[in-house]
Scaffold this motif. Structure first.
Motif, PDB file in Angstrom:
ATOM      1  N   PRO A  13      -2.338   3.533  -0.305  1.00  5.21           N
ATOM      2  CA  PRO A  13      -1.060   4.164  -0.665  1.00  5.21           C
ATOM      3  C   PRO A  13      -1.274   5.610  -1.063  1.00  5.21           C
ATOM      4  CG  PRO A  13      -1.781   2.620  -2.361  1.00  5.21           C
ATOM      5  CD  PRO A  13      -2.692   2.422  -1.196  1.00  5.21           C
ATOM      6  N   GLU A  86       0.049  -0.874  -5.127  1.00  6.30           N
ATOM      7  CA  GLU A  86       0.549  -1.788  -4.101  1.00  6.30           C
ATOM      8  C   GLU A  86       1.234  -3.025  -4.671  1.00  6.30           C
ATOM      9  OE1 GLU A  86      -2.309  -1.015  -0.229  1.00  6.30           O
ATOM     10  OE2 GLU A  86      -2.742  -2.721  -1.543  1.00  6.30           O
ATOM     11  N   ASN A  87       0.970  -3.363  -5.925  1.00  2.70           N
ATOM     12  CA  ASN A  87       1.536  -4.584  -6.491  1.00  2.70           C
ATOM     13  C   ASN A  87       2.494  -4.285  -7.639  1.00  2.70           C
ATOM     14  OD1 ASN A  87      -0.008  -6.945  -5.081  1.00  2.70           O
ATOM     15  ND2 ASN A  87      -1.602  -5.465  -5.565  1.00  2.70           N
ATOM     16  N   ARG A  90       4.787  -1.431  -6.521  1.00  4.14           N
ATOM     17  CA  ARG A  90       5.206  -1.389  -5.121  1.00  4.14           C
ATOM     18  C   ARG A  90       6.660  -0.939  -5.013  1.00  4.14           C
ATOM     19  NH1 ARG A  90       4.776  -6.245  -0.596  1.00  4.14           N
ATOM     20  NH2 ARG A  90       5.538  -4.986   1.156  1.00  4.14           N
ATOM     21  N   THR A  93       6.654   4.457  -6.305  1.00  4.23           N
ATOM     22  CA  THR A  93       5.599   5.463  -6.317  1.00  4.23           C
ATOM     23  C   THR A  93       5.813   6.492  -7.417  1.00  4.23           C
ATOM     24  OG1 THR A  93       5.383   5.203  -3.917  1.00  4.23           O
ATOM     25  CG2 THR A  93       4.357   7.137  -4.908  1.00  4.23           C
TER      26      THR A  93
END
Length: 249
Positions: A13, A86-87, A90, A93
């Motif tokens: 990411p 990512e978790n 998520r 950002t």
């Protein structure tokens, strides 16, 4: 092999990829004497008197010389920064970027204030780079978001992720390393966790709401994803320590 590394890098990411890239470029630049660490370290007097504002950022990018210690730090940075982005974050950002900004501000504030307190001022004066502390903060926040994941430390004993920061801190003590870096990261991580997760549940108010101008920098989707039990992975021996990465049991 090169293609696999490139694919792994591209799949990161945006925040993780940017921070990892900046850290590697900065450290490699210092190793090759292209950049001097003396122009990067945190120096409050130079920031205030000489307006060298960049030091507030660059001290989070330099991870000392390139050796096994550096590789472990990059491993932890890539692993836990990516897991959080990512978790837990998520589709958020901007919130993740704000977490790092908040953590960096807290760490800098602690060092500046600590430098003015008698008896401990010399200890804080020796803290020139806070990159390791920011990485430890990410580990702490990840452990709070994934407290029930089972982990193994070098195959010697198992524990849940909630105790990961304490296991790493204990290992630092055993190998004779300075624990100040770890403790600062834990303090910053706990302050963030309390204000972002605990305090809102107690009062219904969220003091760390991400400013709109930061949200405008990122094109996030409004995605809410529940954290799966196996969302995280092993911890590694320690930041800069020796030993393989512990595996989820």
């Amino acid at each position: 092999m090169a293609q696999a590394v490139e694919e792994w890098y591209r799949q990161m990411p945006i925040i993780t990829r940017s921070y990892l890239t900046a850290a590697v470029v900065t450290t490699v630049g210092c190793t090759l004497d292209i950049i001097s660490p003396y122009h990067l370290y945190l120096n409050p007097k130079l920031v205030v008197q000489q307006y060298e504002i960049w030091r507030l950022v660059t001290n989070f990018l330099y991870f000392r010389k390139m050796d096994l210690d550096f590789l472990f730090h990059m491993f932890f940075l890539a692993r836990y920064c990516k897991l959080l982005e990512e978790n837990s974050f998520r589709g958020r950002t901007a919130d993740f970027f704000y977490m790092l900004l908040f953590g960096a501000t807290v760490l800098t504030g602690i060092v500046l204030i600590g430098g003015m307190i008698p008896y401990v001022s010399e200890t804080f004066a020796r803290i020139l780079f806070l990159s390791n502390s920011l990485t430890f903060m990410m580990v702490y926040v990840w452990s709070k978001h994934n407290p029930f994941i089972h982990m193994s430390f070098l195959g010697l004993f198992t524990f849940t992720a909630a105790y990961l920061p304490w296991v790493l801190l204990g290992f630092s003590i055993l190998v004779g390393s300075s624990t100040w870096v770890d403790l600062l990261g834990m303090i910053a991580g706990h302050v963030y966790y309390f204000l972002e997760d605990v305090y809102p549940r107690m009062t219904g108010r969220r003091p760390l709401k991400t400013p709109s101008f930061i949200k405008a920098l990122f094109a996030d989707d409004n995605v809410v994803v529940a954290r799966a039990p196996n969302a995280g992975v092993g911890a590694g021996a320690r930041f800069g320590g020796m030993g393989p990465d512990p595996q989820v049991q």
